[in-house]
Design a protein around this motif. Structure first.
Motif, PDB file in Angstrom:
ATOM      1  N   ASN A  76       0.464   3.705   2.969  1.00  0.00           N
ATOM      2  CA  ASN A  76       1.036   3.241   4.236  1.00  0.00           C
ATOM      3  C   ASN A  76       2.556   3.387   4.260  1.00  0.00           C
ATOM      4  O   ASN A  76       3.138   3.749   5.286  1.00  0.00           O
ATOM      5  CB  ASN A  76       0.633   1.796   4.516  1.00  0.00           C
ATOM      6  CG  ASN A  76      -0.802   1.695   4.951  1.00  0.00           C
ATOM      7  OD1 ASN A  76      -1.402   2.668   5.421  1.00  0.00           O
ATOM      8  ND2 ASN A  76      -1.384   0.527   4.780  1.00  0.00           N
ATOM      9  N   GLU A  77       3.204   3.127   3.134  1.00  0.00           N
ATOM     10  CA  GLU A  77       4.657   3.310   3.071  1.00  0.00           C
ATOM     11  C   GLU A  77       5.002   4.791   3.229  1.00  0.00           C
ATOM     12  O   GLU A  77       5.909   5.155   3.978  1.00  0.00           O
ATOM     13  CB  GLU A  77       5.210   2.777   1.755  1.00  0.00           C
ATOM     14  CG  GLU A  77       6.715   2.834   1.695  1.00  0.00           C
ATOM     15  CD  GLU A  77       7.300   2.241   0.428  1.00  0.00           C
ATOM     16  OE1 GLU A  77       8.478   2.535   0.169  1.00  0.00           O
ATOM     17  OE2 GLU A  77       6.595   1.505  -0.290  1.00  0.00           O
ATOM     18  N   ASN A  80       0.855  -1.169   0.000  1.00  0.00           N
ATOM     19  CA  ASN A  80       0.000   0.000   0.000  1.00  0.00           C
ATOM     20  C   ASN A  80       0.902   1.233   0.000  1.00  0.00           C
ATOM     21  O   ASN A  80       1.671   1.451   0.925  1.00  0.00           O
ATOM     22  CB  ASN A  80      -0.895  -0.049   1.243  1.00  0.00           C
ATOM     23  CG  ASN A  80      -1.845   1.100   1.311  1.00  0.00           C
ATOM     24  OD1 ASN A  80      -1.420   2.240   1.463  1.00  0.00           O
ATOM     25  ND2 ASN A  80      -3.114   0.800   1.215  1.00  0.00           N
ATOM     26  N   ASP A  88      -5.708   4.935  -1.145  1.00  0.00           N
ATOM     27  CA  ASP A  88      -4.274   4.772  -1.407  1.00  0.00           C
ATOM     28  C   ASP A  88      -3.746   5.923  -2.271  1.00  0.00           C
ATOM     29  O   ASP A  88      -2.996   5.722  -3.218  1.00  0.00           O
ATOM     30  CB  ASP A  88      -3.998   3.423  -2.075  1.00  0.00           C
ATOM     31  CG  ASP A  88      -2.543   3.012  -1.989  1.00  0.00           C
ATOM     32  OD1 ASP A  88      -1.843   3.464  -1.062  1.00  0.00           O
ATOM     33  OD2 ASP A  88      -2.092   2.231  -2.852  1.00  0.00           O
ATOM     34  N   ASP A 109      -2.069   9.407  12.509  1.00  0.00           N
ATOM     35  CA  ASP A 109      -2.528   9.941  11.230  1.00  0.00           C
ATOM     36  C   ASP A 109      -3.120  11.340  11.413  1.00  0.00           C
ATOM     37  O   ASP A 109      -2.964  12.201  10.546  1.00  0.00           O
ATOM     38  CB  ASP A 109      -3.578   9.014  10.606  1.00  0.00           C
ATOM     39  CG  ASP A 109      -2.977   7.714  10.083  1.00  0.00           C
ATOM     40  OD1 ASP A 109      -1.735   7.561  10.126  1.00  0.00           O
ATOM     41  OD2 ASP A 109      -3.751   6.860   9.635  1.00  0.00           O
ATOM     42  N   LYS A 123      -6.279   7.923   2.460  1.00  0.00           N
ATOM     43  CA  LYS A 123      -5.706   6.667   2.960  1.00  0.00           C
ATOM     44  C   LYS A 123      -6.482   5.472   2.423  1.00  0.00           C
ATOM     45  O   LYS A 123      -5.900   4.507   1.934  1.00  0.00           O
ATOM     46  CB  LYS A 123      -5.709   6.666   4.488  1.00  0.00           C
ATOM     47  CG  LYS A 123      -5.057   5.451   5.091  1.00  0.00           C
ATOM     48  CD  LYS A 123      -4.988   5.567   6.596  1.00  0.00           C
ATOM     49  CE  LYS A 123      -4.256   4.372   7.176  1.00  0.00           C
ATOM     50  NZ  LYS A 123      -4.071   4.493   8.617  1.00  0.00           N
ATOM     51  N   ARG A 124      -7.797   5.546   2.499  1.00  0.00           N
ATOM     52  CA  ARG A 124      -8.646   4.448   2.033  1.00  0.00           C
ATOM     53  C   ARG A 124      -8.443   4.204   0.531  1.00  0.00           C
ATOM     54  O   ARG A 124      -8.445   3.071   0.071  1.00  0.00           O
ATOM     55  CB  ARG A 124     -10.109   4.754   2.343  1.00  0.00           C
ATOM     56  CG  ARG A 124     -11.063   3.642   2.013  1.00  0.00           C
ATOM     57  CD  ARG A 124     -12.500   3.889   2.446  1.00  0.00           C
ATOM     58  NE  ARG A 124     -13.046   5.167   1.996  1.00  0.00           N
ATOM     59  CZ  ARG A 124     -13.258   6.231   2.775  1.00  0.00           C
ATOM     60  NH1 ARG A 124     -12.962   6.180   4.071  1.00  0.00           N
ATOM     61  NH2 ARG A 124     -13.778   7.343   2.285  1.00  0.00           N
ATOM     62  N   ILE A 150       3.172   7.151   4.707  1.00  0.00           N
ATOM     63  CA  ILE A 150       2.835   7.635   6.052  1.00  0.00           C
ATOM     64  C   ILE A 150       3.873   7.170   7.066  1.00  0.00           C
ATOM     65  O   ILE A 150       4.237   7.910   7.980  1.00  0.00           O
ATOM     66  CB  ILE A 150       1.395   7.247   6.450  1.00  0.00           C
ATOM     67  CG1 ILE A 150       0.867   8.151   7.560  1.00  0.00           C
ATOM     68  CG2 ILE A 150       1.278   5.849   6.913  1.00  0.00           C
ATOM     69  CD1 ILE A 150       0.476   9.493   7.107  1.00  0.00           C
ATOM     70  N   SER A 151       4.392   5.976   6.892  1.00  0.00           N
ATOM     71  CA  SER A 151       5.442   5.483   7.794  1.00  0.00           C
ATOM     72  C   SER A 151       6.697   6.344   7.698  1.00  0.00           C
ATOM     73  O   SER A 151       7.284   6.727   8.714  1.00  0.00           O
ATOM     74  CB  SER A 151       5.791   4.036   7.470  1.00  0.00           C
ATOM     75  OG  SER A 151       4.712   3.195   7.753  1.00  0.00           O
TER      76      SER A 151
END
Length: 69
Positions: A6-7, A3, A42, A21, A39-40, A9-10
């Motif tokens: 997610n990468e 995703n 992507d 978040d 986020k949902r 945001i990390s």
């Protein structure tokens, strides 16, 4: 499949020392519900990230260099 959001945001949390978040959304000046939708779906908020990195002198390449799997 990784995703991308997610990468992103990390990495963003790591470099900015943020934990949630909501903190990230606030830092990027994005409404929480808009951020959740991104986020949902992507979708990385590129425009906000670019502006943030320019303002804070952060290496944009590292944050948005996302693997395409």
């Amino acid at each position: 499949m990784i995703n991308k959001f997610n990468e992103f945001i990390s990495k963003f949390k790591f470099i900015t020392h943020l934990n949630t978040d909501i903190d990230v959304a606030r830092e990027l000046k994005i409404d929480n519900s808009t951020f959740a939708t991104m986020k949902r779906n992507d979708r990385i908020p590129y425009e906000q990230v670019i502006n943030y990195c320019k303002d804070k002198c952060i290496d944009l390449n590292w944050i948005i260099n996302i693997k395409n799997n």
